[in-house]
Design an enzyme around this catalytic site. Structure first.
Site, PDB file in Angstrom:
ATOM      1  CE1 TYR A   1     -13.247  -7.644  11.227  1.00 39.22           C
ATOM      2  CE2 TYR A   1     -14.929  -8.536   9.773  1.00 39.22           C
ATOM      3  CZ  TYR A   1     -13.788  -8.715  10.532  1.00 39.22           C
ATOM      4  OH  TYR A   1     -13.194  -9.952  10.593  1.00 39.22           O
TER       5      TYR A   1
ATOM      6  CB  THR B   1     -27.745 -19.117   4.690  1.00 38.12           C
ATOM      7  OG1 THR B   1     -27.105 -18.344   3.663  1.00 38.12           O
ATOM      8  CG2 THR B   1     -29.152 -19.502   4.259  1.00 38.12           C
TER       9      THR B   1
ATOM     10  N   PRO C   1     -25.851  -9.639   6.286  1.00 39.18           N
ATOM     11  CG  PRO C   1     -23.634 -10.075   5.718  1.00 39.18           C
ATOM     12  CD  PRO C   1     -24.499  -9.654   6.870  1.00 39.18           C
TER      13      PRO C   1
HETATM   14  N1  UDP Z   1     -27.416 -13.798  14.979  1.00 39.63           N
HETATM   15  C1  UDP Z   1     -28.591 -14.065  15.639  1.00 39.63           C
HETATM   16  N2  UDP Z   1     -28.601 -13.975  17.005  1.00 39.63           N
HETATM   17  C2  UDP Z   1     -27.506 -13.655  17.741  1.00 39.63           C
HETATM   18  C3  UDP Z   1     -26.295 -13.392  17.058  1.00 39.63           C
HETATM   19  C4  UDP Z   1     -26.283 -13.477  15.678  1.00 39.63           C
HETATM   20  O1  UDP Z   1     -29.609 -14.387  15.023  1.00 39.63           O
HETATM   21  O2  UDP Z   1     -27.607 -13.587  18.979  1.00 39.63           O
HETATM   22  C5  UDP Z   1     -27.403 -13.872  13.513  1.00 39.63           C
HETATM   23  C6  UDP Z   1     -26.876 -12.619  12.822  1.00 39.63           C
HETATM   24  O3  UDP Z   1     -27.908 -11.664  12.640  1.00 39.63           O
HETATM   25  C7  UDP Z   1     -26.370 -13.190  11.519  1.00 39.63           C
HETATM   26  C8  UDP Z   1     -25.911 -14.596  11.895  1.00 39.63           C
HETATM   27  O4  UDP Z   1     -26.552 -14.904  13.121  1.00 39.63           O
HETATM   28  O5  UDP Z   1     -27.409 -13.279  10.580  1.00 39.63           O
HETATM   29  C9  UDP Z   1     -24.409 -14.712  12.098  1.00 39.63           C
HETATM   30  O6  UDP Z   1     -24.019 -13.679  12.933  1.00 39.63           O
HETATM   31  P1  UDP Z   1     -22.569 -13.538  13.544  1.00 39.63           P
HETATM   32  O7  UDP Z   1     -22.576 -12.355  14.426  1.00 39.63           O
HETATM   33  O8  UDP Z   1     -22.154 -14.841  14.129  1.00 39.63           O
HETATM   34  O9  UDP Z   1     -21.592 -13.287  12.316  1.00 39.63           O
HETATM   35  P2  UDP Z   1     -21.737 -12.536  10.901  1.00 39.63           P
HETATM   36  O10 UDP Z   1     -21.725 -13.631   9.944  1.00 39.63           O
HETATM   37  O11 UDP Z   1     -23.023 -11.752  10.825  1.00 39.63           O
HETATM   38  O12 UDP Z   1     -20.554 -11.671  10.853  1.00 39.63           O
END
Ligand code: UDP
Length: 309
Positions: free
Chosen positions: A145, A210, A272
Site C-alpha cells: 500500500y 497513537t 506505525p
Molecule cells: N488496531 C487495533 N485493533 C484492531 C484494529 C486496529 O488495535 O482491531 C490498531 C492498529 O494496530 C493500529 C491502529 O489501531 O495501531 C489503527 O489501525 P487501523 O487499521 O485503523 O489503521 P492504520 O492507521 O494502522 O492504517
C-alpha cells in the site's frame, strides 16, 4: 455544469465525495470494481446527473464527453484488505493511477490523488509535515500500500511536470464515519462492531501507539477545497487531535454503553507507533481545519453501525 469522475466511487470516502459533488451541482461518474467498495453506498442516489460504471480502473478507461475533475480514490485501504489483496493494491496504485492520469491528460481535467499518511511509514518526525520523506519498509506487509501510494505521488508529479496536468495530492490521515464496513478491520469500525456485539475489543500491542482520527464530513470538505485550489503540492488532510488506541477503545466502550472487555493481541508488523498530521499548510492554503469533535463523529458512526447490525 462541471463533470467529475470519482474512481473508487462506491467506497467509503469515494461515495461521500459523490454525494458532496452532486449537492454542489456537479455531474458525477462513479467508477468502481466493487472488490472493497459496495453498491449500497451509492444506492440512495436519485440524480439524473449521476452515472455508475463498474470497471477495474487498472484497465484502459474510455469515457465520452468532457471531464473537468478526476478524483482518484480507488484502492483497498484497510490493512486487512491490502494484506489479502496485495497485488490488486499495487496494481491500482500503479497501473490504475497511470490510466486515471492518462485520462486527465486527454480530457485536460484537474486530478486529485488520494494519497495517504502511510507515505510517512513509521515516522521518525512527529507530527508529520509534508516536507518529511518518510520511513517505509518496502518489503514488509504494508509496503504494498505504502509504496503504491508513493509511486502514485511520483507518477502524478511526473504528469504535472511533463504534461502539465493540474495535479493535487491529498495525504489523507485516518478517517472514519458512516459507510465504513462492519468487518472493515480498521480500528474504529472494528471497535464499534465489537462493542455493539458485546465482544472483547481487540487492541493490538499495548495500545500505546497513537493515531489522529478525522470525521468524514470534515475530510470531504478539505478534499474539495484542495481539489478546487491552485496548489500542486502534497497537502495533509486530517485531524491533528492525537490519541492512543487504548484511549480510543475506552472511549468507544463508554459511548456505546457496552460491557465489552479489552483483549490485547500482538502488534502487526510495521504498525506505525505514532501518527499526527501537521495541518499548517491546509490551514494556510485552504483555510480549512476539522470541526467535528471525536465524540460527535463517533456518535454518528455508532448510530450508523447500530442500524446495520
Ligand atoms: N488496531 C487495533 N485493533 C484492531 C484494529 C486496529 O488495535 O482491531 C490498531 C492498529 O494496530 C493500529 C491502529 O489501531 O495501531 C489503527 O489501525 P487501523 O487499521 O485503523 O489503521 P492504520 O492507521 O494502522 O492504517
Amino acid at each position: 455544469m462541471p463533470r467529475a469522475l470519482v474512481t473508487g466511487g462506491a467506497g467509503f470516502i469515494g461515495s461521500h465525495l459523490c454525494d458532496y459533488l452532486l449537492a454542489k451541482g456537479f455531474s458525477v461518474i462513479a467508477m468502481d470494481n466493487l472488490i472493497t467498495g459496495d453498491i449500497a453506498n451509492i444506492a440512495h442516489v436519485r440524480n439524473e446527473n449521476f452515472l455508475f460504471v463498474k470497471q477495474d480502473v487498472t484497465n484502459y478507461i474510455y469515457l465520452e464527453g468532457p471531464i473537468d475533475y478526476i478524483l482518484h480514490f480507488a484502492s483497498p485501504a484497510s490493512p486487512i484488505d491490502y494484506l489479502e489483496l496485495p497485488i490488486q493494491t499495487l496494481k491500482v496504485g500503479s497501473l490504475g493511477t497511470h490510466k486515471a492520469l492518462g485520462l486527465a491528460r486527454d480530457k485536460k481535467a484537474a486530478f486529485l490523488l488520494a494519497s495517504t499518511s502511510e507515505v510517512y511509514g513509521d515516522p521518525l518526525e512527529h507530527p508529520q509535515k509534508e516536507t518529511y520523506w518518510g520511513n517505509v519498509n518496502p518489503v514488509g506487509p504494508r509496503g504494498v500500500y505504502d509504496e503504491a501510494k508513493r509511486f502514485s505521488e511520483a507518477l502524478a508529479m511526473a504528469y504535472h511536470r511533463v504534461h502539465g496536468v493540474n495535479v493535487k495530492i491529498a495525504r489523507i490521515f485516518n478517517t472514519y464515519g458512516p459507510r465504513m464496513r462492519v468487518r472493515d478491520g480498521r480500528a474504529i469500525p472494528e471497535f464499534i462492531s465489537q462493542a455493539l456485539r458485546g465482544e472483547p475489543i481487540t487492541v493490538f500491542g499495548d495500545g500505546r501507539q497513537t493515531r489522529s482520527f478525522c470525521y468524514i464530513a470534515d475530510e470531504i470538505e478539505g478534499l474539495f477545497r484542495l481539489m478546487t485550489s491552485d496548489s500542486n503540492r502534497p497537502v495533509n488532510i486530517g485531524n491533528p487531535q492525537e490519541m492512543t488506541i487504548l484511549d480510543l477503545a475506552e472511549r468507544i466502550i463508554k459511548l456505546t454503553g457496552s460491557n465489552s472487555r479489552i483483549d490485547f493481541h500482538p502488534l502487526p508488523q510495521d504498525d506505525p507507533k505514532v501518527r499526527q498530521p501537521d495541518i499548517g499548510l491546509a490551514r494556510q492554503l485552504l483555510q480549512w481545519e476539522p470541526r467535528t469533535s471525536l465524540d460527535d463523529g463517533l456518535a454518528a458512526t455508532i448510530e450508523y453501525f447500530r442500524q446495520r447490525m
